[in-house]
Design a protein around this motif. Structure first.
Motif, short mmCIF file in Angstrom:
data_model
loop_
_atom_site.label_atom_id
_atom_site.label_comp_id
_atom_site.label_asym_id
_atom_site.label_seq_id
_atom_site.Cartn_x
_atom_site.Cartn_y
_atom_site.Cartn_z
N LEU A 132 0.84 -1.20 0.00
CA LEU A 132 0.00 0.00 0.00
C LEU A 132 0.88 1.25 0.00
CD1 LEU A 132 -2.81 1.35 0.24
CD2 LEU A 132 -2.51 1.22 2.72
N VAL A 133 1.91 1.26 0.82
CA VAL A 133 2.82 2.41 0.88
C VAL A 133 3.55 2.59 -0.45
CG1 VAL A 133 4.93 3.30 1.98
CG2 VAL A 133 3.09 2.36 3.38
N VAL A 134 4.05 1.52 -1.02
CA VAL A 134 4.76 1.60 -2.30
C VAL A 134 3.82 2.15 -3.38
CG1 VAL A 134 5.87 0.26 -4.14
CG2 VAL A 134 6.41 -0.20 -1.74
N LYS A 135 2.61 1.67 -3.43
CA LYS A 135 1.64 2.15 -4.42
C LYS A 135 1.33 3.63 -4.19
CE LYS A 135 -2.74 0.88 -6.56
NZ LYS A 135 -3.85 -0.09 -6.56
N ALA A 142 4.05 10.17 -9.48
CA ALA A 142 3.47 10.36 -10.80
C ALA A 142 2.80 11.72 -10.96
CB ALA A 142 2.45 9.25 -11.09
N ARG A 143 2.28 12.28 -9.88
CA ARG A 143 1.51 13.53 -9.96
C ARG A 143 2.22 14.75 -9.41
NH1 ARG A 143 -1.86 12.68 -13.88
NH2 ARG A 143 -3.30 10.98 -13.51
N ASP A 144 3.25 14.56 -8.61
CA ASP A 144 3.89 15.69 -7.92
C ASP A 144 5.36 15.74 -8.28
OD1 ASP A 144 4.33 17.78 -6.00
OD2 ASP A 144 5.09 16.25 -4.63
N GLY A 145 5.80 16.82 -8.87
CA GLY A 145 7.18 16.96 -9.31
C GLY A 145 8.20 16.99 -8.19
N LYS A 170 11.44 0.60 -11.39
CA LYS A 170 10.74 -0.65 -11.08
C LYS A 170 9.32 -0.39 -10.55
CE LYS A 170 14.38 -3.27 -11.78
NZ LYS A 170 14.83 -3.06 -13.12
N LEU A 171 8.93 0.90 -10.46
CA LEU A 171 7.60 1.23 -9.94
C LEU A 171 6.57 1.18 -11.05
CD1 LEU A 171 8.57 4.28 -7.71
CD2 LEU A 171 8.13 1.93 -6.98
N GLN A 172 5.34 0.94 -10.66
CA GLN A 172 4.22 0.92 -11.60
C GLN A 172 4.06 2.29 -12.24
OE1 GLN A 172 0.59 -0.51 -9.89
NE2 GLN A 172 -0.69 0.28 -11.52
N LEU A 173 3.78 2.31 -13.54
CA LEU A 173 3.49 3.57 -14.23
C LEU A 173 2.00 3.85 -14.15
CD1 LEU A 173 5.69 3.27 -17.44
CD2 LEU A 173 6.16 4.57 -15.36
N TRP A 174 1.65 5.13 -14.05
CA TRP A 174 0.26 5.54 -13.93
C TRP A 174 -0.15 6.30 -15.17
CZ3 TRP A 174 -2.02 2.91 -10.31
CH2 TRP A 174 -1.25 2.41 -9.26
N HIS A 175 -1.37 6.69 -15.25
CA HIS A 175 -1.98 7.35 -16.40
C HIS A 175 -1.07 8.41 -17.01
CE1 HIS A 175 -5.16 8.82 -18.94
NE2 HIS A 175 -5.00 10.04 -18.45
#
Length: 198
Positions: A132-135, A142-145, A170-175
Motif C-alpha cells: 500500500l505504501v509503495v503504491k 506520478a503527480r507531484d514533481g 521498477k515502480l508501476q506507471l500511472w496514467h
C-alpha cells in the motif's frame, strides 16, 4: 520550487525502534531530527531503557510548536515499543501531534487522501501494508514533481527494523506517465512520426 535531490533519503532513525519521515524544508527537518535524536539518547541513558514512540513524537511536537514561526517542516513519527506496540504520529506544520492508524505528509500527500480512504483497512498484513505504501508513494511521484523518484520503506515491529528500497524504474506507471529513459536523447531518438519533407 527547487528540488535538490529527488532520491534523497527522507527517513531518519531516531532510536533503534523509532524513525521519522521528513517533509518540507530539508534543513529544518534535519535539525529537528538531530536535536530529538540527541535528547532521546540522553533520555535512554538516564532511564536505562529506550524511549517510547509517544515520547519521541512529543519531543518533536515540542520543538515544532516552540519554533512554529521559524520551521517549515512536517514530520511523521513511527515505531514500536514494548508498552504500546506499533504507533504512528503525524506532526504537521505548527507542532500539533496526532496519533493515527496511518499518516501521510509532504507535497505529494494532497493526491493521496482519496486513495487512502478507499485502500486503507484495519489489520493488514505486513506485506499488504508495505505494498500500500509503495503504491501510494508511486502515485504521488506520478503527480507531484517534488515527490522523489524512488520509494523507501521501513518496517518496525517487535522483531526489529527492515528497510526496503524500490528504484523508480521498477515502480508501476500511472496514467499518461512516460517510460523511464536514461537521457533526453532516448526520447528524441525514439521511433515516431517522420518530420515533414521540404
Amino acid at each position: 520550487m527547487y528540488v535538490a535531490n529527488r532520491a534523497s533519503d527522507k527517513i531518519t532513525q531516531l532510536t533503534d525502534n523509532v524513525y521519522v519521515c521528513r517533509s518540507g524544508s530539508a534543513a529544518d527537518s534535519q535539525v529537528v531530527s538531530d536535536y530529538v535524536r540527541y535528547f532521546l539518547h540522553q533520555h535512554t541513558i538516564q532511564l536505562g531503557q529506550p524511549a517510547t514512540v509517544k515520547v519521541s513524537a512529543n519531543l518533536i511536537r515540542m520543538l515544532a510548536y516552540n519554533n512554529k514561526n521559524m520551521l517549515q517542516t512536517g514530520l511523521i513519527v513511527g515505531g514500536w515499543d514494548k508498552y504500546e506496540g506499533g504507533k504512528i504520529y503525524g506532526i504537521p506544520l505548527g507542532g500539533t501531534v496526532v496519533e493515527q492508524p496511518f499518516a501521510i505528509g509532504g507535497s505529494g500527500s494532497s493526491y493521496l487522501y482519496g486513495f487512502f480512504d478507499q485502500a486503507w483497512k484495519e489489520n493488514m498484513t505486513k506485506e499488504e501494508a508495505e505494498q500500500l505504501v509503495v503504491k501510494a508513494v508511486s502515485l504521488a511521484i506520478a503527480r507531484d514533481g517534488a515527490s522523489g523518484g524512488v520509494v523507501r520503506t521501513v518496517i518496525i515491529n517487535s522483531e526489529g527494523v527492515t528497510r526496503n528500497f524500490y528504484p523508480g524504474d521498477k515502480l508501476q506507471l500511472w496514467h499518461e506517465e512516460l517510460e523511464p529513459q536514461n537521457s533526453l536523447l532516448d526520447i528524441l531518438n525514439a521511433a515516431g512520426p517522420e518530420p515533414m519533407a521540404m
